[in-house]
Design an enzyme around this catalytic site. Sequence first.
Site, mmCIF file in Angstrom:
data_model
loop_
_atom_site.group_PDB
_atom_site.id
_atom_site.type_symbol
_atom_site.label_atom_id
_atom_site.label_comp_id
_atom_site.label_asym_id
_atom_site.label_seq_id
_atom_site.Cartn_x
_atom_site.Cartn_y
_atom_site.Cartn_z
ATOM 1 N N LEU A 81 36.586 40.762 29.393
ATOM 2 C CA LEU A 81 37.000 42.169 30.161
ATOM 3 C C LEU A 81 35.831 43.039 29.850
ATOM 4 O O LEU A 81 35.927 43.880 30.643
ATOM 5 C CB LEU A 81 38.275 42.356 29.455
ATOM 6 C CG LEU A 81 39.307 41.259 30.047
ATOM 7 C CD1 LEU A 81 40.816 41.688 29.306
ATOM 8 C CD2 LEU A 81 39.620 41.499 31.653
ATOM 9 N N GLU A 82 34.954 43.110 28.912
ATOM 10 C CA GLU A 82 34.123 44.168 28.595
ATOM 11 C C GLU A 82 32.860 44.048 29.202
ATOM 12 O O GLU A 82 32.296 44.822 29.488
ATOM 13 C CB GLU A 82 33.912 44.229 27.156
ATOM 14 C CG GLU A 82 34.960 44.468 26.228
ATOM 15 C CD GLU A 82 36.365 43.727 25.924
ATOM 16 O OE1 GLU A 82 37.300 43.991 25.995
ATOM 17 O OE2 GLU A 82 35.780 42.339 25.911
ATOM 18 N N CYS A 84 32.745 33.138 28.823
ATOM 19 C CA CYS A 84 33.708 31.725 29.051
ATOM 20 C C CYS A 84 35.134 32.194 28.936
ATOM 21 O O CYS A 84 35.094 32.761 27.653
ATOM 22 C CB CYS A 84 33.031 30.854 28.141
ATOM 23 S SG CYS A 84 33.915 29.277 28.546
ATOM 24 N N VAL A 85 35.944 31.914 29.612
ATOM 25 C CA VAL A 85 37.407 31.966 29.651
ATOM 26 C C VAL A 85 37.908 30.409 29.522
ATOM 27 O O VAL A 85 37.611 29.813 30.656
ATOM 28 C CB VAL A 85 37.981 32.673 30.600
ATOM 29 C CG1 VAL A 85 39.605 33.159 30.113
ATOM 30 C CG2 VAL A 85 37.075 34.236 30.644
ATOM 31 N N ILE A 86 38.664 30.166 28.464
ATOM 32 C CA ILE A 86 39.390 28.659 28.434
ATOM 33 C C ILE A 86 40.669 28.728 28.552
ATOM 34 O O ILE A 86 41.265 29.513 27.856
ATOM 35 C CB ILE A 86 38.772 27.816 27.206
ATOM 36 C CG1 ILE A 86 37.117 27.781 27.497
ATOM 37 C CG2 ILE A 86 39.439 26.577 27.294
ATOM 38 C CD1 ILE A 86 36.569 27.047 26.580
ATOM 39 N N THR A 137 49.029 30.792 27.095
ATOM 40 C CA THR A 137 49.956 31.935 27.781
ATOM 41 C C THR A 137 48.938 32.230 29.074
ATOM 42 O O THR A 137 47.925 31.866 29.626
ATOM 43 C CB THR A 137 49.684 32.952 26.964
ATOM 44 O OG1 THR A 137 48.399 33.654 26.797
ATOM 45 C CG2 THR A 137 50.195 32.822 25.413
ATOM 46 N N HIS A 180 47.396 35.014 29.468
ATOM 47 C CA HIS A 180 46.332 35.793 29.281
ATOM 48 C C HIS A 180 45.005 35.104 29.905
ATOM 49 O O HIS A 180 44.268 36.254 30.317
ATOM 50 C CB HIS A 180 45.925 35.771 28.027
ATOM 51 C CG HIS A 180 44.953 36.819 27.354
ATOM 52 N ND1 HIS A 180 44.935 38.083 27.556
ATOM 53 C CD2 HIS A 180 43.648 36.434 26.833
ATOM 54 C CE1 HIS A 180 43.895 38.687 27.146
ATOM 55 N NE2 HIS A 180 43.196 37.703 26.604
ATOM 56 N N ASN A 226 27.466 36.345 38.694
ATOM 57 C CA ASN A 226 28.660 36.057 37.832
ATOM 58 C C ASN A 226 28.470 34.849 37.270
ATOM 59 O O ASN A 226 28.628 33.873 37.902
ATOM 60 C CB ASN A 226 29.841 36.386 38.595
ATOM 61 C CG ASN A 226 31.124 36.123 37.909
ATOM 62 O OD1 ASN A 226 30.992 35.786 36.642
ATOM 63 N ND2 ASN A 226 32.250 36.445 38.417
ATOM 64 N N ARG A 257 28.990 23.005 32.086
ATOM 65 C CA ARG A 257 28.772 23.998 32.884
ATOM 66 C C ARG A 257 27.617 25.123 32.126
ATOM 67 O O ARG A 257 26.819 25.483 32.881
ATOM 68 C CB ARG A 257 29.912 24.736 33.445
ATOM 69 C CG ARG A 257 30.462 24.081 34.354
ATOM 70 C CD ARG A 257 32.343 24.405 34.537
ATOM 71 N NE ARG A 257 32.848 23.565 35.631
ATOM 72 C CZ ARG A 257 33.261 22.279 35.643
ATOM 73 N NH1 ARG A 257 32.811 21.694 34.515
ATOM 74 N NH2 ARG A 257 33.566 21.787 36.615
#
Length: 184
Positions: free
Chosen positions: A60-61, A83-85, A89, A91, A116, A130
């Site tokens: 997010l930053e 990376c977002v895993i 939830t 989130h 990106n 990846r």
Amino acid sequence: MASTQEHRSLPLPVLSPPPPVLIVAAPFYREIADGLIAGARAVLDAAGAKHESIEVPGALEVPVAIRLAAESGAFEGYVALGCVIRGETTHYDTVCNDSSRGLMLLGIERGLAIGNGILTCEDMAQAAVRADPGEMDKGGGAAAATLHLIALARHFRGLPSRGSAVPGDADILLAAAASQPRTA
């Protein structure tokens, strides 16, 4: 599972003078971030781009850091890495959507050249494949996208004093079907 389909890539543009590029990485998953950064640096080095790297706490930053850096006028392009895993939830959805939206808005509204490379994965195994420069190399892909956007920006802005990103008689390949490339 990673796709075994072969993907088409455009050759890296020749940029003269070399563009200054900022890599902004979120090292929440350190090993994944290191792979993304290595891939991005390799592509930028191959293209002769000057680059530096900074780290921020999370995905997010990344858009905020790019916006702050853009105000300096020191960079022609940006590589966003992280990376977002998926967890238990919602989130995950918030972080994926808002980081991507933030980067897209910076590109559309401010005209920033941003590649990106923020991965959005179901599990660590997907992320590892990846991020690995020897596998899918999404960090390198994000750096290449940044370089292509810089070339397009130079072309459309007509910056003869900065050198031409593309020879005057050359076509710029844009995303198109492999059988019929479109040019600008």
